[in-house]
Design an enzyme around this catalytic site. Structure first.
Site, PDB file in Angstrom:
ATOM      1  N   HIS A  82       0.760  -1.198  -0.018  1.00  0.00           N
ATOM      2  CA  HIS A  82       0.064   0.050  -0.135  1.00  0.00           C
ATOM      3  C   HIS A  82       0.805   1.222   0.001  1.00  0.00           C
ATOM      4  CE1 HIS A  82      -3.716   2.350   0.756  1.00  0.00           C
ATOM      5  NE2 HIS A  82      -2.966   3.041   1.346  1.00  0.00           N
ATOM      6  N   ASP A 161     -14.522   3.532   7.807  1.00  0.00           N
ATOM      7  CA  ASP A 161     -13.406   4.154   6.961  1.00  0.00           C
ATOM      8  C   ASP A 161     -13.917   5.024   5.871  1.00  0.00           C
ATOM      9  OD1 ASP A 161     -10.745   5.309   6.569  1.00  0.00           O
ATOM     10  OD2 ASP A 161     -10.906   4.276   4.824  1.00  0.00           O
ATOM     11  N   ARG A 168     -13.185  13.543   6.323  1.00  0.00           N
ATOM     12  CA  ARG A 168     -12.077  13.843   6.600  1.00  0.00           C
ATOM     13  C   ARG A 168     -11.818  14.841   5.408  1.00  0.00           C
ATOM     14  NH1 ARG A 168      -8.342   9.131   7.295  1.00  0.00           N
ATOM     15  NH2 ARG A 168      -6.832  10.553   7.374  1.00  0.00           N
ATOM     16  N   SER A 183      -6.954   4.441   9.230  1.00  0.00           N
ATOM     17  CA  SER A 183      -7.572   4.225   7.833  1.00  0.00           C
ATOM     18  C   SER A 183      -7.118   3.263   6.897  1.00  0.00           C
ATOM     19  CB  SER A 183      -7.727   5.723   7.272  1.00  0.00           C
ATOM     20  OG  SER A 183      -7.971   5.511   5.843  1.00  0.00           O
ATOM     21  N   LYS A 187      -8.315  -1.019   6.622  1.00  0.00           N
ATOM     22  CA  LYS A 187      -8.446  -1.564   5.163  1.00  0.00           C
ATOM     23  C   LYS A 187      -7.844  -2.857   4.812  1.00  0.00           C
ATOM     24  CE  LYS A 187      -8.546   2.563   3.803  1.00  0.00           C
ATOM     25  NZ  LYS A 187      -8.592   3.655   3.099  1.00  0.00           N
TER      26      LYS A 187
HETATM   27  N1  URA Z   1      -5.146   6.684   2.074  1.00  0.00           N
HETATM   28  C1  URA Z   1      -6.089   6.382   3.016  1.00  0.00           C
HETATM   29  O1  URA Z   1      -6.646   5.007   2.729  1.00  0.00           O
HETATM   30  N2  URA Z   1      -6.425   6.687   4.001  1.00  0.00           N
HETATM   31  C2  URA Z   1      -5.929   8.055   4.590  1.00  0.00           C
HETATM   32  O2  URA Z   1      -6.211   8.484   5.675  1.00  0.00           O
HETATM   33  C3  URA Z   1      -4.875   8.447   3.692  1.00  0.00           C
HETATM   34  C4  URA Z   1      -4.531   7.988   2.529  1.00  0.00           C
END
Ligand code: URA
Length: 422
Positions: A82, A161, A168, A183, A187
């Site tokens: 990621h 999220d 956000r 966040s 995931k």
């Molecule tokens: N990517 C995400 O999935 N969440 C964040 O808060 C920032 C970047």
């Protein structure tokens, strides 16, 4: 329990209890907590931060807001990657098939871009026919057969999220280490991967430009991964300048394909291979990613993974009807091209969206013709600006107005990978 008490406690620097956090995350998921109250708590967290115990409970509650996938039936070792988001970051498009070609299963559940950072799904959707949505069974079957999947996360994966990230994004509360860490990791943990390599960006194009913040974010995410049984490693990589030459959906796919064919920009290849080596180590694979890439096996997997999701890997990519030029204002050697400015320019040309529901242009974006270290003459083309709509060009030029730093002589080589955590 009521939201005002939680907001007040956090505003005044207090710690929230486990019960309070679970109540809040449940309420966010069900809609019982009002958006304005959730936004107020998020802003209080931006200012006050979270204690490690709070962050652990917050992340666990986000994971528990949906379902955690069980991928244990796969016979291939599982590992994912990621990135915290950058400009021109098409690494996933190369890395996912590359690691599958090395023998791994890579369950890349990805998102769409917002603001100046591009989203992997938007890039893949530039390919004719390609579908982001897969059922759970299709996802599992493709992971087992092809080894590589890039797909949209389903609605039941950390749904808290989705609500919090959308809030956000419109309330100036993205740039917070505990909020970003929870966040991303909620995931990735819910996705069911066994190993995870994080590409944590710093520099102007990153959500957290300061390298010290990037390092703290990396340590926080690595800690969350370990606490949830996901072997996690992070590389801190430079996002002060765009990665590769292209920023924009189809332009980035073309560059990724060029890289899979054994070419591609040197910085993109270096970051991709550094992440690939970490992924291979986590998955216990012997393969040498550089050899697999140059041998063409990653390209074979790319074609299979695109075709498995309805895409035509041989189809031409969309091209923009309008291509304008961004030129150097004077003679000199380029010492820096600001990533944020290039990201904003690509976004303004139509490659990104201002609101979640906006469509993106597949063809729009910026393609650099010159890079840091190159000598340019006044008036020479530094980049092409691709767009469907010429009325968008002035705003893109304006974004780029101070993006170029020229010097009398070349600076030393750019250090792309600053450190590894742990
Ligand atoms: N990517 C995400 O999935 N969440 C964040 O808060 C920032 C970047």
């Amino acid at each position: 329990m009521n939201a005002v008490d939680l907001i007040g406690a956090k505003r005044d620097g207090g710690e929230l209890s486990g019960e309070q956090i679970k109540w809040f995350i449940d309420g966010v998921t069900s809609g019982a907590v009002a958006s304005e109250q959730a936004a107020a708590l998020l802003m209080a967290i931006v200012w006050r931060g979270m204690a490690p115990r709070e962050l652990a409970t917050w992340t666990a509650a986000m994971i528990d807001s949906g379902r955690r996938l069980d991928l244990s039936s796969l016979s291939r070792p599982m590992v994912d990657k990621h990135s915290t988001g950058g400009v021109g970051d098409k690494v996933s498009l190369v890395l996912c098939p590359l690691m599958a070609a090395c023998g791994a299963a890579v369950p890349q559940l990805s998102g769409r871009g917002l603001g100046h950072t591009g989203g992997t799904l938007d890039k893949m959707e530039a390919i004719s026919g390609w579908q982001a949505a897969l059922s759970h069974d299709q996802f599992l079957a493709q992971l087992q057969d092809v080894g590589a999947v890039i797909a949209a996360a389903t609605a039941d994966l950390a749904p808290a999220d989705r609500v919090l990230y959308a809030l956000r994004d419109v309330t100036g509360t993205v740039a917070s280490i505990p909020l970003i860490a929870s966040s991303i990791m909620s995931k990735k943990i819910a996705e069911g991967t066994a190993g995870l390599v994080l590409d944590v960006k710093f520099g102007s194009g990153a959500f957290l430009p300061d390298p010290a913040d990037g390092e703290e974010l990396a340590r926080t995410m690595v800690g969350l991964g370990a606490a949830h049984g996901v072997d996690t490693v992070a590389l801190l990589t430079d996002m002060d300048q765009p990665l590769g030459l292209a920023a924009g959906n189809a332009l980035e796919v073309a560059e990724a394909v060029e890289t899979l064919a054994g070419g591609g920009p040197a910085d993109l290849v270096e970051v991709t291979l550094a992440l690939a080596r970490e992924m291979a180590a986590l998955a216990g694979l012997d393969a040498d990613p550089a050899e697999v890439l140059s041998g063409g096996r990653a390209m074979d997997v790319w074609r299979a993974m695109v075709a498995a999701q309805g895409g035509d890997p041989a189809a031409s990519l969309p091209t923009a009807p309008v291509v304008d030029h961004w030129t150097a204002p004077s003679d000199g050697v380029i010492s820096r091209i600001d990533a944020l400015a290039v990201g904003v320019a690509a976004w303004r040309l139509g490659a990104g969206r201002a609101h979640k529901e906006d469509a993106v242009s597949a063809a729009a974006g910026v393609r650099l013709r010159r890079l840091a270290g190159d000598r340019v003459a006044a008036g020479e083309v530094v980049a092409e600006l691709h767009t469907d709509d010429p009325s968008l060009l002035p705003a893109a030029h304006q974004a780029l107005s101070s993006a170029l730093t020229l010097a009398a002589a070349a600076a030393g080589p750019r250090r792309l990978i600053a450190s590894r955590i742990p």
